[in-house]
Design an enzyme around this catalytic site. Structure first.
Site, PDB file in Angstrom:
ATOM      1  N   TYR A   7       0.705  -1.171   0.088  1.00 40.10           N
ATOM      2  CA  TYR A   7      -0.094   0.176  -0.208  1.00 40.10           C
ATOM      3  C   TYR A   7       0.960   1.335   0.041  1.00 40.10           C
ATOM      4  O   TYR A   7       0.699   2.209  -0.872  1.00 40.10           O
ATOM      5  CB  TYR A   7      -0.894  -0.052   1.102  1.00 40.10           C
ATOM      6  CG  TYR A   7      -1.965   1.207   1.489  1.00 40.10           C
ATOM      7  CD1 TYR A   7      -2.972   1.277   0.816  1.00 40.10           C
ATOM      8  CD2 TYR A   7      -1.420   2.128   2.321  1.00 40.10           C
ATOM      9  CE1 TYR A   7      -3.799   2.345   0.947  1.00 40.10           C
ATOM     10  CE2 TYR A   7      -2.248   3.094   2.456  1.00 40.10           C
ATOM     11  CZ  TYR A   7      -3.302   3.283   1.643  1.00 40.10           C
ATOM     12  OH  TYR A   7      -4.365   4.587   1.940  1.00 40.10           O
ATOM     13  N   LYS A  67       1.209   4.505  -2.800  1.00 40.49           N
ATOM     14  CA  LYS A  67       0.768   5.907  -2.560  1.00 40.49           C
ATOM     15  C   LYS A  67       1.843   6.821  -2.705  1.00 40.49           C
ATOM     16  O   LYS A  67       1.550   7.911  -3.301  1.00 40.49           O
ATOM     17  CB  LYS A  67       0.164   5.780  -0.966  1.00 40.49           C
ATOM     18  CG  LYS A  67      -1.116   5.199  -0.750  1.00 40.49           C
ATOM     19  CD  LYS A  67      -1.983   5.788  -1.910  1.00 40.49           C
ATOM     20  CE  LYS A  67      -3.654   5.106  -1.569  1.00 40.49           C
ATOM     21  NZ  LYS A  67      -4.424   5.941  -2.358  1.00 40.49           N
TER      22      LYS A  67
HETATM   23  P1  NAI Z   1     -13.506   3.135   0.945  1.00 39.94           P
HETATM   24  O1  NAI Z   1     -13.598   1.625   0.947  1.00 39.94           O
HETATM   25  O2  NAI Z   1     -14.597   3.566   1.726  1.00 39.94           O
HETATM   26  O3  NAI Z   1     -13.981   3.478  -0.452  1.00 39.94           O
HETATM   27  C1  NAI Z   1     -13.090   3.337  -1.503  1.00 39.94           C
HETATM   28  C2  NAI Z   1     -14.224   3.202  -2.853  1.00 39.94           C
HETATM   29  O4  NAI Z   1     -13.393   2.318  -3.856  1.00 39.94           O
HETATM   30  C3  NAI Z   1     -15.197   1.892  -2.539  1.00 39.94           C
HETATM   31  O5  NAI Z   1     -16.514   2.617  -2.746  1.00 39.94           O
HETATM   32  C4  NAI Z   1     -14.852   0.724  -3.464  1.00 39.94           C
HETATM   33  O6  NAI Z   1     -15.909   0.118  -3.821  1.00 39.94           O
HETATM   34  C5  NAI Z   1     -14.022   1.270  -4.615  1.00 39.94           C
HETATM   35  N1  NAI Z   1     -13.130   0.610  -5.170  1.00 39.94           N
HETATM   36  C6  NAI Z   1     -12.214  -0.251  -4.750  1.00 39.94           C
HETATM   37  N2  NAI Z   1     -11.816  -0.885  -5.571  1.00 39.94           N
HETATM   38  C7  NAI Z   1     -12.360  -0.247  -7.079  1.00 39.94           C
HETATM   39  C8  NAI Z   1     -11.958  -0.494  -8.169  1.00 39.94           C
HETATM   40  N3  NAI Z   1     -11.074  -1.449  -8.619  1.00 39.94           N
HETATM   41  N4  NAI Z   1     -12.599   0.177  -9.186  1.00 39.94           N
HETATM   42  C9  NAI Z   1     -13.491   1.014  -8.771  1.00 39.94           C
HETATM   43  N5  NAI Z   1     -13.667   1.274  -7.644  1.00 39.94           N
HETATM   44  C10 NAI Z   1     -13.190   0.531  -6.395  1.00 39.94           C
HETATM   45  O7  NAI Z   1     -12.227   3.442   1.330  1.00 39.94           O
HETATM   46  P2  NAI Z   1     -11.775   5.010   1.433  1.00 39.94           P
HETATM   47  O8  NAI Z   1     -10.942   5.176   3.051  1.00 39.94           O
HETATM   48  O9  NAI Z   1     -12.491   6.110   1.233  1.00 39.94           O
HETATM   49  O10 NAI Z   1     -10.378   5.205   0.535  1.00 39.94           O
HETATM   50  C11 NAI Z   1     -10.633   6.022  -0.584  1.00 39.94           C
HETATM   51  C12 NAI Z   1      -9.310   6.363  -0.815  1.00 39.94           C
HETATM   52  O11 NAI Z   1      -8.574   7.013   0.346  1.00 39.94           O
HETATM   53  C13 NAI Z   1      -8.322   5.109  -1.149  1.00 39.94           C
HETATM   54  O12 NAI Z   1      -7.459   5.503  -2.261  1.00 39.94           O
HETATM   55  C14 NAI Z   1      -7.333   4.941  -0.117  1.00 39.94           C
HETATM   56  O13 NAI Z   1      -6.383   4.415  -0.001  1.00 39.94           O
HETATM   57  C15 NAI Z   1      -7.333   6.447   0.609  1.00 39.94           C
HETATM   58  N6  NAI Z   1      -6.984   6.686   1.736  1.00 39.94           N
HETATM   59  C16 NAI Z   1      -7.742   6.315   3.026  1.00 39.94           C
HETATM   60  C17 NAI Z   1      -7.413   6.602   4.033  1.00 39.94           C
HETATM   61  C18 NAI Z   1      -8.134   6.299   5.303  1.00 39.94           C
HETATM   62  O14 NAI Z   1      -7.519   6.553   6.579  1.00 39.94           O
HETATM   63  N7  NAI Z   1      -9.541   6.103   5.282  1.00 39.94           N
HETATM   64  C19 NAI Z   1      -6.101   7.473   4.622  1.00 39.94           C
HETATM   65  C20 NAI Z   1      -5.226   7.537   3.496  1.00 39.94           C
HETATM   66  C21 NAI Z   1      -5.786   7.275   2.177  1.00 39.94           C
END
Ligand code: NAI
Length: 261
Positions: free
Chosen positions: A152, A156
Site C-alpha cells: 500500500y 501511495k
Molecule cells: P472506502 O472503501 O470507503 O472507499 C473506496 C471505494 O473505492 C469503495 O466504494 C470501493 O468500492 C471503490 N473501489 C475499490 N476498488 C475499486 C476498483 N477497482 N474500481 C473502482 N472502484 C473501486 O475507502 P476510503 O477510505 O474512502 O478510501 C478512498 C481512498 O482514500 C483510497 O485511495 C485510500 O487508499 C485513500 N486513503 C484512505 C485513508 C483512510 O484512513 N481511510 C487514509 C489515506 C488514504
C-alpha cells in the site's frame, strides 16, 4: 450560502460509492458540480447518485478499456469532464512481507497505482486538447512516512509522485494535477479494522498534532478547493489533510505531541 464553484460543470470521482470519494461527491454536488460517481460497487453507487442527484457508472479501474469506455460514454451523454478525482483504492491489512501473497501485492498495485494512472490518462487525453481541466489523486500520509504496509505505502508514494509528473506533462495544456494525502479517516475499511481490534483508534488519533483523526468531509474540502478555480495556479503538489500527523507522527520518542495548555 451555496457556493457555485462547479457552475454545472462535470466532475467524475472514482471510488465515490463510499468513504472519502462519497464525501467528495457530496461536497461537489453541493457546490453545483454535475457529479459522476464511478465505482465497482454498482448498488452503492446507484444509491449515492440517487440521493445526490448525480449519475452513477459501474467501473472497475483495473480494467483500462472499461475506464476509456466510461469516459467516452459520460462525455457523449453529459458533455466534457472538467474535473476528476482518481480516488478508488484498497487499504491493505498489515502483514509481514514474507506473509503477503504476491497476488495480493499485485491486486493493490493494480487498483491503487495502475488504476489511478489509467484514470488520469483517460482524463488527460480528453482534457488536454480542450486546454482545461483539473485532477486530484488520492495519496496518503504513508506516501511520505514508512509504515509496515509494504504494498500500500509504496503505491501511495508513487501516486503522489505521479501527480507531479503529470502536472509537468499537461501544465502547458491548461491542466492541473495534484494529490491530496489523507491522514486516518474512519471510513468503512478502517472502521472495520478498528472494530476487529486490528487498529487502535486512540493511537491513530494520538500521533496527530491535533490529537484526532480526520473526517472524510475535511478531505473533501481540500479536494474541492484543488479542483476549483480558486486553485488556478496550484499544480504538482501533495496537500496533506492529516490533523498534523506528518508533523508530529514521529514525536513519540520525545513523549508525543504536547498536551493542551
Ligand atoms: P472506502 O472503501 O470507503 O472507499 C473506496 C471505494 O473505492 C469503495 O466504494 C470501493 O468500492 C471503490 N473501489 C475499490 N476498488 C475499486 C476498483 N477497482 N474500481 C473502482 N472502484 C473501486 O475507502 P476510503 O477510505 O474512502 O478510501 C478512498 C481512498 O482514500 C483510497 O485511495 C485510500 O487508499 C485513500 N486513503 C484512505 C485513508 C483512510 O484512513 N481511510 C487514509 C489515506 C488514504
Amino acid at each position: 450560502m451555496t457556493r457555485d464553484e462547479g457552475r454545472g460543470r462535470l466532475a467524475l470521482v472514482t471510488g465515490a460509492a463510499s468513504g472519502i470519494g462519497l464525501a467528495t461527491a457530496e461536497l461537489l454536488a453541493e457546490r453545483n458540480w454535475q457529479v459522476v460517481i464511478a465505482d465497482r460497487d454498482a448498488p452503492r453507487a446507484e444509491a449515492a447518485a440517487a440521493r445526490l442527484g448525480a449519475r452513477a457508472v459501474t467501473l472497475d479501474v483495473t480494467d483500462a478499456d472499461a475506464v476509456e469506455a466510461v469516459f467516452d460514454k459520460v462525455e457523449q451523454e453529459l458533455g466534457p469532464i472538467e474535473a476528476v478525482m482518481a480516488n478508488a483504492g484498497l487499504i491493505q491489512p498489515g502483514a509481514r512481507p514474507e506473509e503477503l501473497p504476491l497476488d495480493e501485492f499485485d491486486r493493490i498495485v493494480a487498483v491503487n497505482l495502475r488504476g489511478v494512472y489509467v484514470t488520469c490518462l483517460a482524463a488527460g487525453r480528453r482534457m488536454a486538447p480542450r486546454g482545461r481541466g483539473a485532477m486530484v489523486l488520492t495519496g496518503s500520509i504513508t506516501a511520505s512516512r514508512a509504515v509496515p504496509l509494504h504494498a500500500y505505502a509504496p503505491t501511495k508514494a508513487a501516486v503522489v509522485h505521479m501527480a507531479a509528473c503529470l502536472a509537468g506533462e499537461w501544465g502547458r495544456s491548461g491542466l492541473r494535477v495534484n494529490a491530496v494525502s489523507p491522514g486516518f479517516v474512519a471510513t468503512p475499511p478502517l472502521q472495520a479494522a478498528i472494530d476487529k481490534g486490528l487498529r487502535d483508534a486512540a493511537k491513530l488519533a494520538d500521533g496527530a498534532a491535533m490529537g484526532r483523526m480526520v473526517e472524510a468531509s475535511e478531505i473533501a474540502k481540500a479536494v474541492g478547493f484543488l479542483l476549483s478555480d480558486d486553485a488556478s495556479a496550484i499544480t504538482g503538489i501533495d496537500l496533506p489533510v492529516d490533523a498534523g500527523w506528518l508533523a508530529t507522527g514521529h514525536w513519540a520518542t520525545y513523549g508525543g505531541p504536547r498536551a493542551p495548555r
